[in-house]
Every structure is written in structure tokens, then in C-alpha cells.
Design an enzyme around this catalytic site. Structure first.
Site: not given
Length: 379
Positions: A125-126, A128, A245, A363
């Protein structure tokens, strides 16, 4: 909600339980985040595929069994009950695949899904980037149109790419319209990691596992067929992936039901440590795992009846990530000084601490729940 299983579902459970009992490795495999362990896990993934258990809820033409979502939940329960290995193909089969079923072209589904199910193509998974972690809309990697070549040229960097050092493909967001607002002008790309101009650089975590990677794109060309969904509509596509996810597919209740049972077994094995407050803590965690299963059953009912969970998937993520920490905290209390040594419970505890961070920090998830589920004002 009918909480009883049908005869055919119980037969499915019995078949899965029998196969797993006969085939799950007798000894735990090395960590799937090491090169040796990843290779061993791939052997297991391919054994699952050959027997038709890799992606039970997918259509048969893509390697599945046409099982219902209920049967998928049953398989997940039996999988964890049997102590089967971690799924190192999870980023593909649990995250990307649902998005391909929703947004992919027929050609993309026919090309990518069978190879994904067979563990031939391995996806990371790309999301961040160095300046964009939880703030996914802040990504700077870009894709520039190359009309003459009929595709896109990718430039930028992705980081914290789980198992990226061992994978063959990456899915992720790139900015295709720099002038657009933050959540607009993004496009979702599917990129082979052997593309010229792509460099994968693995690095070790503090625990020594080596699966993490940084991925660099230096004018890497991909064709138009590498775009998933519409150009400049990548945010919508990515939210479907993050819903998987955070919600049902990545963390099914079977994982926590088995972990809670193991915690009860641990308490029984350490009666000297099982004080009344700690017994209450173990009991509460076991009940919370049961509650997560009931919540999931309600969610599957909605899906079967055509109602998408949408922002409510953030509730899943908040619940399972914090349950995982409480479960492992109780285990370490039971173990006493032994809990400070390197063992499955202590490693599980360290990994559980990442739960409130990956898949979108808790958060951020609380903000989503407040604004989009409860309808509270932003200020």
C-alpha cells in the site's frame, strides 16, 4: 437478526475445520516481515489457493468459492481457531480486491484478481509519505500526463510501506491536478514495482524485522490501464480501500475471538496471578470480543441487504484497535515478569500499540465518527 447458522453454513464450517486441521503447519512459521518468513508464508498462501481456501468469498473464476459473507466470517473464525499463519497477501486480497470489485474495469479484474488470489502478484500500500501520514490528503507525489506515450509519469516517495521490500506491486494515490483542492485532483494508481524509475529500499524496524520499505518514483511511466477509477477522483476510490482497512475485512472478529479464548486459557494456566481485579479484566475483554462479533454480524446484515457502512467503518477501527491493546495488557499482567521477555504475547502487545495509528489514527477516526456518523459540528 437470526444468530443461528443454516445446515449448509455448518457444513461449510465443518469442511473448513477439517481441511485446516490437516494442513495448518504444526510449528509456527517465522515472521512474515522477514525475508525467510515471507517466503514460507507464500508457500502457505499458495497451498490455500490450490485447495480453494485463499479467497472463499470471491467468484470461482477469480479463484474463490462463491461463498457468502456469512461463510467468509465462518472461515475466518475457523482459520484463527486453527492457529493458521498470518496472511501476508492481506493488502491485496483484503484491501485492494474489494476496491477492484467496486471500481475496476472488467479487464483489470480479469487480469489482476486471479494472480492476486494465487499469490503471484503481491501488493503493498502506497499511502504514507514523509510529509503525509494520517493527513492522507496532504500527499505530494505526483503523476504528470504523457499524452504521446498514452499514460502517466510518476514522481515522489512513499514510506512505511508494509512488506514493500518483498512485494511485486503497489497501489496508492498520486496528485494529478496540483491546482485542485486537497481532496481533489488525486488519482489512484496500480504500479508494478519493477517499472523503470521505481526504486524500493527496505529498512529494518526496531525489532529487526525487515519488511518495511520506502518506495521512490523518478519519472516512472505507467499506462492508462494503471489508473483505478476515474482520473482526479482517487479520493473516492481510496476511501473505499480505507473502509476495508478500518472495517470488516482487515480485522475480522475471528481474530479477536481466538485471542480472547487464548487469554482465558492463559489465566487458567496462571492461577497465582489471577487476582479478582485481573479476572474481571479478562472477563471484560472476552465479552468485548463477543460484542465485536455481534457488531460485525449486524454490519454484514447491512451489506447483504445493500446498505454500505460508509463512515461507520471508523467505529470498527476504534473498537478493534483498542480491544487489541486491552487484551494484550491483560495477558502481560498475567505473565508478570515473564511478560517482559520476548514471547508471542509481548510481541503481540508491541504490535497492538500500532493499532491506533495505522489505518488512520484513532484521533482522526473519532473526528469522522463525530462529524459523519453523529452529525456534530466541526467547531
Amino acid at each position: 437478526m437470526d444468530l443461528t447458522w443454516s445446515e449448509s453454513e455448518e457444513a461449510f464450517r465443518a469442511e473448513a475445520r477439517e481441511w485446516l486441521a490437516a494442513h495448518v503447519p504444526a510449528e509456527p512459521l517465522p515472521s512474515g516481515d522477514t525475508r525467510e518468513g515471507f517466503a514460507r508464508h507464500l508457500e502457505w498462501e499458495r497451498e490455500l489457493y490450490a485447495a480453494g481456501w485463499a479467497v472463499v468469498s470471491w467468484p470461482k473464476e477469480y479463484g474463490g468459492r462463491d461463498a457468502s459473507l456469512w461463510e467468509w466470517l465462518i472461515f475466518e473464525e475457523e482459520y484463527y481457531r486453527a492457529g493458521a499463519p498470518q496472511r501476508v497477501t492481506q493488502n491485496g486480497i483484503f484491501l485492494l480486491a474489494p476496491t477492484l470489485f467496486e471500481f475496476g474495469t472488467t479487464e483489470q479484474r480479469d487480469t489482476l484478481l486471479p494472480r492476486m488470489a494465487a499469490a503471484q502478484d503481491l501488493w503493498c500500500q502506497g499511502w504514507s509519505e514523509p510529509g503525509a501520514g494520517s493527513d492522507l490528503a496532504g500527499i505530494r507525489s505526483r503523476a504528470e500526463r504523457d499524452d504521446e506515450a498514452g499514460g502517466w509519469r510518476l514522481t515522489g516517495q512513499k514510506t512505511w510501506t508494509t512488506r514493500g521490500a518483498f512485494c511485486t506491486h503497489l497501489f496508492g494515490l498520486f496528485r494529478t491536478d496540483p491546482a485542485a483542492q486537497r481532496h481533489r485532483g488525486l488519482t489512484y494508481f496500480l504500479v508494478p514495482l519493477d517499472t523503470p524509475g521505481v526504486t524500493v529500499r527496505g529498512f529494518e524496524r526496531l525489532d529487526g524485522d525487515e519488511g518495511f520499505a520506502e518506495v521512490f518514483f523518478d519519472d516512472a511511466f505507467v499506462p492508462d490501464s494503471a489508473v483505478l477509477g476515474a482520473v482526479n477522483q482517487g479520493w473516492q476510490v481510496a476511501m473505499a480501500t480505507t473502509g476495508s482497512e478500518r472495517g470488516l475485512t482487515l480485522r475480522s472478529p475471528g481474530r479477536f475471538l481466538r485471542a480472547a479464548d487464548r487469554l482465558v486459557e492463559l489465566a487458567a494456566a496462571h492461577p497465582e496471578a489471577a487476582t479478582d481485579p485481573l479476572v474481571d479484566q479478562v472477563t471484560a475483554v472476552w465479552m468485548q470480543a463477543q460484542a465485536y462479533q455481534l457488531f460485525t454480524l449486524a454490519q454484514v446484515t447491512d451489506l447483504v441487504e445493500g446498505r454500505s457502512p460508509g463512515a461507520r467503518s471508523s467505529l470498527n477501527k476504534l473498537y478493534w484497535s483498542e480491544l487489541d491493546i486491552r487484551l494484550h495488557e491483560a495477558a502481560l499482567e498475567l505473565l508478570g515478569p515473564q511478560g517482559q521477555t520476548d514471547n508471542p504475547w509481548s510481541r503481540g502487545f508491541l504490535f497492538s500499540l500500532a493499532g491506533p495509528i495505522y489505518a488512520g489514527t484513532n484521533e482522526i477516526q473519532r473526528n469522522i465518527v463525530a462529524e459523519r456518523v453523529l452529525g456534530l459540528p466541526r467547531k
